[in-house]
Design a protein around this motif. Structure first.
Motif, PDB file in Angstrom:
ATOM      1  N   ARG A 133       0.017 -11.819  13.806  1.00  0.00           N
ATOM      2  CA  ARG A 133      -0.251 -10.518  14.422  1.00  0.00           C
ATOM      3  C   ARG A 133       0.961  -9.834  15.007  1.00  0.00           C
ATOM      4  NH1 ARG A 133      -5.718 -10.005  17.714  1.00  0.00           N
ATOM      5  NH2 ARG A 133      -5.238  -7.811  17.440  1.00  0.00           N
ATOM      6  N   GLY A 134       1.788 -10.598  15.688  1.00  0.00           N
ATOM      7  CA  GLY A 134       2.929  -9.974  16.359  1.00  0.00           C
ATOM      8  C   GLY A 134       4.145  -9.829  15.458  1.00  0.00           C
ATOM      9  N   PHE A 183       1.838  -6.377   4.444  1.00  0.00           N
ATOM     10  CA  PHE A 183       0.450  -6.738   4.158  1.00  0.00           C
ATOM     11  C   PHE A 183      -0.089  -5.784   3.089  1.00  0.00           C
ATOM     12  CE2 PHE A 183      -4.092  -6.411   4.761  1.00  0.00           C
ATOM     13  CZ  PHE A 183      -4.518  -7.667   5.179  1.00  0.00           C
ATOM     14  N   VAL A 184      -0.631  -6.353   2.017  1.00  0.00           N
ATOM     15  CA  VAL A 184      -1.179  -5.532   0.929  1.00  0.00           C
ATOM     16  C   VAL A 184      -2.684  -5.717   0.866  1.00  0.00           C
ATOM     17  CG1 VAL A 184      -1.167  -5.100  -1.571  1.00  0.00           C
ATOM     18  CG2 VAL A 184       0.949  -5.829  -0.425  1.00  0.00           C
ATOM     19  N   GLU A 185      -3.403  -4.598   0.820  1.00  0.00           N
ATOM     20  CA  GLU A 185      -4.842  -4.673   0.543  1.00  0.00           C
ATOM     21  C   GLU A 185      -5.157  -3.842  -0.691  1.00  0.00           C
ATOM     22  OE1 GLU A 185      -9.019  -4.822   2.731  1.00  0.00           O
ATOM     23  OE2 GLU A 185      -7.943  -2.992   3.206  1.00  0.00           O
ATOM     24  N   TYR A 233      -4.736  -4.128  14.013  1.00  0.00           N
ATOM     25  CA  TYR A 233      -4.698  -5.590  14.174  1.00  0.00           C
ATOM     26  C   TYR A 233      -3.264  -6.127  14.081  1.00  0.00           C
ATOM     27  CZ  TYR A 233      -6.159 -10.467  13.599  1.00  0.00           C
ATOM     28  OH  TYR A 233      -6.346 -11.822  13.757  1.00  0.00           O
ATOM     29  N   PHE A 234      -2.480  -5.528  13.163  1.00  0.00           N
ATOM     30  CA  PHE A 234      -1.068  -5.926  12.985  1.00  0.00           C
ATOM     31  C   PHE A 234      -0.189  -4.766  13.442  1.00  0.00           C
ATOM     32  CE2 PHE A 234      -3.092  -8.249   9.300  1.00  0.00           C
ATOM     33  CZ  PHE A 234      -2.805  -9.543   9.707  1.00  0.00           C
ATOM     34  N   PRO A 235       0.099  -4.672  14.746  1.00  0.00           N
ATOM     35  CA  PRO A 235       0.776  -3.472  15.257  1.00  0.00           C
ATOM     36  C   PRO A 235       2.213  -3.291  14.796  1.00  0.00           C
ATOM     37  CG  PRO A 235       0.438  -5.090  17.014  1.00  0.00           C
ATOM     38  CD  PRO A 235      -0.244  -5.632  15.806  1.00  0.00           C
ATOM     39  N   LYS A 236       2.809  -4.330  14.178  1.00  0.00           N
ATOM     40  CA  LYS A 236       4.189  -4.191  13.690  1.00  0.00           C
ATOM     41  C   LYS A 236       4.273  -4.216  12.163  1.00  0.00           C
ATOM     42  CE  LYS A 236       6.252  -6.315  17.745  1.00  0.00           C
ATOM     43  NZ  LYS A 236       6.844  -7.535  18.272  1.00  0.00           N
ATOM     44  N   ALA A 237       3.174  -4.475  11.495  1.00  0.00           N
ATOM     45  CA  ALA A 237       3.216  -4.699  10.044  1.00  0.00           C
ATOM     46  C   ALA A 237       3.330  -3.399   9.258  1.00  0.00           C
ATOM     47  CB  ALA A 237       1.951  -5.430   9.608  1.00  0.00           C
ATOM     48  N   ASN A 238       3.933  -3.531   8.081  1.00  0.00           N
ATOM     49  CA  ASN A 238       3.823  -2.466   7.086  1.00  0.00           C
ATOM     50  C   ASN A 238       2.607  -2.774   6.236  1.00  0.00           C
ATOM     51  OD1 ASN A 238       6.203  -0.975   7.731  1.00  0.00           O
ATOM     52  ND2 ASN A 238       7.367  -2.703   6.910  1.00  0.00           N
ATOM     53  N   HIS A 257       0.562   7.610   7.744  1.00  0.00           N
ATOM     54  CA  HIS A 257       0.873   6.797   8.914  1.00  0.00           C
ATOM     55  C   HIS A 257       2.252   6.204   8.662  1.00  0.00           C
ATOM     56  CE1 HIS A 257       0.823   3.503  11.829  1.00  0.00           C
ATOM     57  NE2 HIS A 257      -0.226   4.070  12.409  1.00  0.00           N
ATOM     58  N   GLU A 258       3.061   6.116   9.705  1.00  0.00           N
ATOM     59  CA  GLU A 258       4.452   5.671   9.514  1.00  0.00           C
ATOM     60  C   GLU A 258       4.549   4.257   8.952  1.00  0.00           C
ATOM     61  OE1 GLU A 258       6.084   6.059  13.423  1.00  0.00           O
ATOM     62  OE2 GLU A 258       4.787   4.492  14.260  1.00  0.00           O
ATOM     63  N   ARG A 259       3.499   3.436   9.134  1.00  0.00           N
ATOM     64  CA  ARG A 259       3.557   2.055   8.622  1.00  0.00           C
ATOM     65  C   ARG A 259       2.653   1.847   7.412  1.00  0.00           C
ATOM     66  NH1 ARG A 259       1.353  -1.387  11.807  1.00  0.00           N
ATOM     67  NH2 ARG A 259       0.567  -0.029  13.457  1.00  0.00           N
ATOM     68  N   PHE A 260       2.194   2.949   6.807  1.00  0.00           N
ATOM     69  CA  PHE A 260       1.270   2.816   5.668  1.00  0.00           C
ATOM     70  C   PHE A 260       1.849   3.463   4.415  1.00  0.00           C
ATOM     71  CE2 PHE A 260      -2.198   4.674   3.068  1.00  0.00           C
ATOM     72  CZ  PHE A 260      -2.813   3.494   2.683  1.00  0.00           C
ATOM     73  N   MET A 261       1.647   2.776   3.284  1.00  0.00           N
ATOM     74  CA  MET A 261       2.018   3.340   1.992  1.00  0.00           C
ATOM     75  C   MET A 261       0.861   3.139   1.024  1.00  0.00           C
ATOM     76  SD  MET A 261       5.119   2.142  -0.445  1.00  0.00           S
ATOM     77  CE  MET A 261       4.159   1.642  -1.864  1.00  0.00           C
TER      78      MET A 261
END
Ligand SMILES: C[S@@+](CC[C@H](N)C(=O)[O-])C[C@H]1O[C@@H](n2cnc3c(N)ncnc32)[C@H](O)[C@@H]1O
Length: 148
Positions: free
Chosen positions: A38-39, A44-46, A76-81, A95-99
């Motif tokens: 989490r931290g 992370f790919v969905e 849930y993953f506040p630092k993840a891409n 979103h800055e962390r979403f592609m």
């Protein structure tokens, strides 16, 4: 409540993902498996972002207006891409962390392109798309070998 204490099932229910207590409860298992990450600044790919697509006989070009599980993972993953893939279009979600990468898992060529488009080596890949075995096999052939 600090974001690290929020339970994944609560997030699934809040954002309307079918992985929570209203249906599958997979979040209980995911929480157990993913909690240690989490931290961390993971990738992370969905695959599969909004229930009610071609797996239910609905046109892939449907108008989409939400992506519940992506909202859930971002919190849930506040630092993840977070990288989302789907046959329907979700490129409107910013979103800055979403592609987002649009891909039909039926096509091995499209899967190859999706794998090549990954911005970084994925730490976790979650296939929640059509659940058709030939789509899952294409995912295993092209995407999963990219895992860290
Ligand atoms: C079970 S829903 C995803 C649910 C979502 N992850 C959640 O937790 O709320 C399945 C998704 O798979 C996508 N899908 C269906 N067929 C597909 C295909 N051939 N290639 C890629 N995505 C597909 C659908 O558009 C739909 O968004």
């Amino acid at each position: 409540m600090s974001s690290n204490k929020i339970n994944l099932t609560e997030l699934a229910d809040r954002y309307g993902s079918d992985k929570g207590s209203t249906k599958h409860r997979y979040t209980e298992l995911y929480h157990m498996l993913f909690h240690p990450f989490r931290g961390r600044k993971i990738n992370f790919v969905e695959m599969g972002l909004l229930i009610g697509g071609p797996e239910h006989g609905i046109d892939k070009d449907r108008v989409t207006d939400d992506l519940p599980s992506i909202r859930m993972w971002l919190e849930y993953f506040p630092k993840a891409n977070i990288i989302g893939m789907d046959v329907s279009d979700f490129s409107w979600f910013k979103h800055e962390r979403f592609m987002f990468h649009r891909v039909d898992m039926d096509s091995l060529d499209e899967m190859k392109n999706a794998a090549a488009s990954l911005p970084a080596v994925p730490d976790i890949i979650l296939d929640d798309a059509s659940h058709a075995s030939h789509h899952q096999q294409n995912g295993f052939l092209e995407l999963f070998p990219k895992l860290a």
